[in-house]
Design an enzyme around this catalytic site. Structure first.
Site, mmCIF file in Angstrom:
data_model
loop_
_atom_site.group_PDB
_atom_site.id
_atom_site.type_symbol
_atom_site.label_atom_id
_atom_site.label_comp_id
_atom_site.label_asym_id
_atom_site.label_seq_id
_atom_site.Cartn_x
_atom_site.Cartn_y
_atom_site.Cartn_z
ATOM 1 C CD GLU A 1 9.465 2.106 10.831
ATOM 2 O OE1 GLU A 1 9.378 3.092 10.086
ATOM 3 O OE2 GLU A 1 9.513 0.935 10.423
ATOM 4 C CE1 TYR B 1 0.979 -0.185 4.444
ATOM 5 C CE2 TYR B 1 -0.119 1.935 4.361
ATOM 6 C CZ TYR B 1 0.691 1.037 5.017
ATOM 7 O OH TYR B 1 1.226 1.371 6.231
ATOM 8 C CG LEU C 1 8.030 2.452 5.084
ATOM 9 C CD1 LEU C 1 7.805 1.224 4.206
ATOM 10 C CD2 LEU C 1 6.740 3.209 5.282
ATOM 11 N NE ARG D 1 -5.684 -19.860 3.742
ATOM 12 C CZ ARG D 1 -4.843 -20.720 4.315
ATOM 13 N NH1 ARG D 1 -4.842 -21.987 3.957
ATOM 14 N NH2 ARG D 1 -3.989 -20.307 5.247
ATOM 15 N NE ARG E 1 6.995 4.383 1.073
ATOM 16 C CZ ARG E 1 6.635 5.189 2.079
ATOM 17 N NH1 ARG E 1 7.527 5.561 2.977
ATOM 18 N NH2 ARG E 1 5.399 5.622 2.175
ATOM 19 C CE LYS F 1 3.066 3.251 3.261
ATOM 20 N NZ LYS F 1 3.136 3.306 4.716
HETATM 21 N N1 PDD Z 1 2.520 5.211 7.396
HETATM 22 N N2 PDD Z 1 7.109 4.076 9.229
HETATM 23 C C1 PDD Z 1 6.010 3.327 9.121
HETATM 24 C C2 PDD Z 1 5.996 1.979 9.756
HETATM 25 C C3 PDD Z 1 4.884 3.808 8.418
HETATM 26 O O1 PDD Z 1 3.782 3.057 8.309
HETATM 27 C C4 PDD Z 1 4.931 5.105 7.856
HETATM 28 C C5 PDD Z 1 3.792 5.688 7.073
HETATM 29 C C6 PDD Z 1 6.111 5.850 7.996
HETATM 30 C C7 PDD Z 1 6.272 7.218 7.394
HETATM 31 O O2 PDD Z 1 6.378 7.149 5.996
HETATM 32 P P1 PDD Z 1 5.896 8.359 5.079
HETATM 33 O O3 PDD Z 1 6.579 9.568 5.594
HETATM 34 O O4 PDD Z 1 6.343 7.977 3.737
HETATM 35 O O5 PDD Z 1 4.396 8.471 5.208
HETATM 36 C C8 PDD Z 1 7.189 5.300 8.678
HETATM 37 C C9 PDD Z 1 1.369 5.639 6.614
HETATM 38 C C10 PDD Z 1 1.121 7.106 6.694
HETATM 39 C C11 PDD Z 1 0.170 4.808 7.012
HETATM 40 O O6 PDD Z 1 0.392 3.633 7.248
HETATM 41 O O7 PDD Z 1 -0.952 5.308 7.051
#
Ligand code: PDD
Length: 290
Positions: A179, A33, A204, A100, A52, A147
């Site tokens: 993070e 996603y 990420l 499945r 990404r 992601k």
């Molecule tokens: N999440 N780390 C993780 C685990 C994340 O899920 C996200 C973003 C980030 C920040 O990445 P970015 O700056 O590219 O949004 C770091 C999104 C916003 C979400 O899951 O909704």
């Protein structure tokens, strides 16, 4: 107003968007996603998010069922159809519906689902007050650079934070902060140096983080990309988090202990202003607008 989504070639009311119960996203969490911010009706830093996306898809051998150009057209059409001034465009690609079996299906067509969410980002109250964070163990797998839509560990982390009255969870592995559950994590030292963990398979690679580090360099703000412990975070002058859906929120409390003065610090406040300025300019670029 009826929210409009995109699913496999069609724009339709979100409430009518249906996928097969055998979709591998539903059954296995087999998908990728992305979340891009929208400000003043324009996309923010979208190329970085799509880069990404392509990388994540490549890492799990999943093909995007439309071209990158078409994907951007759909993002823009969703902004128009939902009259979205500020918020996010969400998109996810799964390996599609198939019997499945764990291995990749031979003939499944990937599912592409996209929708928008209205959200107050620029004038969010949390940006002014700062947010509280709770530390939790990092329960995730070893490819956090992908992601993936498999977000159970992040769901549990955010829920634990929420139950403790906190906005975000900072995940800790081997005593080191990786993070946030859905954001990148930063400290600010007493001399104003910004510290954040280097990119690796353990985190990420945040698009907001990447843009912010470039902006910090332009603004002569010192940045150290290195590992940091929870103990160091407790004694930091400031802390903050970044993500597409928040831009930058100062962190004022960690595990019930105030960070610095317990109020948003000057470096986080300045960096948020710098990022907001960048986001407004990017969203105003005709290339990023419907
Ligand atoms: N999440 N780390 C993780 C685990 C994340 O899920 C996200 C973003 C980030 C920040 O990445 P970015 O700056 O590219 O949004 C770091 C999104 C916003 C979400 O899951 O909704």
């Amino acid at each position: 107003m009826t929210r409009i989504a995109y699913l496999d070639g069609a724009f339709l009311p979100l409430a009518d968007a249906r996928v097969s119960a055998l979709d591998r996203g539903f059954v296995f969490g087999d998908g990728i996603y992305e979340v891009s911010a929208v400000l003043d009706g324009g996309l923010v830093d979208n190329a970085s998010h799509l880069d990404r996306l392509m990388r994540s898809l490549g890492e799990i051998s999943l093909a995007l069922p439309v071209t990158r150009e078409r994907l951007i057209e759909i993002q823009k059409e969703l902004i128009v159809r939902n009259d979205l001034a500020e918020g996010v465009v969400y998109l996810q690609v799964t390996r599609g519906a198939a019997e499945r079996e764990f291995g990749f299906p031979k003939d499944a067509t990937p599912t592409l689902f996209m929708c928008t969410q209205a959200k107050n980002i620029a004038a969010s109250p949390s940006a002014a007050t700062g947010v509280k964070v709770k530390s939790v163990p990092d329960l995730r797998w070893q490819r956090c650079d992908i992601k993936s839509i498999s977000l159970l560990a992040q769901v549990l982390a955010k829920q634990a934070a929420s139950e403790a009255g906190c906005f975000e969870a900072w995940m800790v592995r081997d005593g080191l902060v990786t993070e946030g559950s859905s954001s990148s994590a930063f400290l600010v030292l007493a001399d104003g140096t910004v510290v954040t963990r280097p990119n690796s398979n353990a985190v990420l690679p945040g698009c907001t983080r990447k843009a912010l580090l470039a902006l910090a360099a332009e603004g002569a703000i010192r940045v150290e990309e290195r590992l940091f412990t929870l103990d160091e975070a407790f004694t930091a002058a400031e802390a903050f988090m970044t993500s597409a859906s928040t831009f930058l929120y100062p962190i004022v409390e960690l595990d019930g202990r105030p960070i610095g003065t317990g109020r948003p610090g000057p470096v986080a406040t300045r960096l948020r202003e710098i990022y907001l300025d960048f986001a407004r300019r990017d969203a105003a670029d005709p290339a990023n607008r419907p």
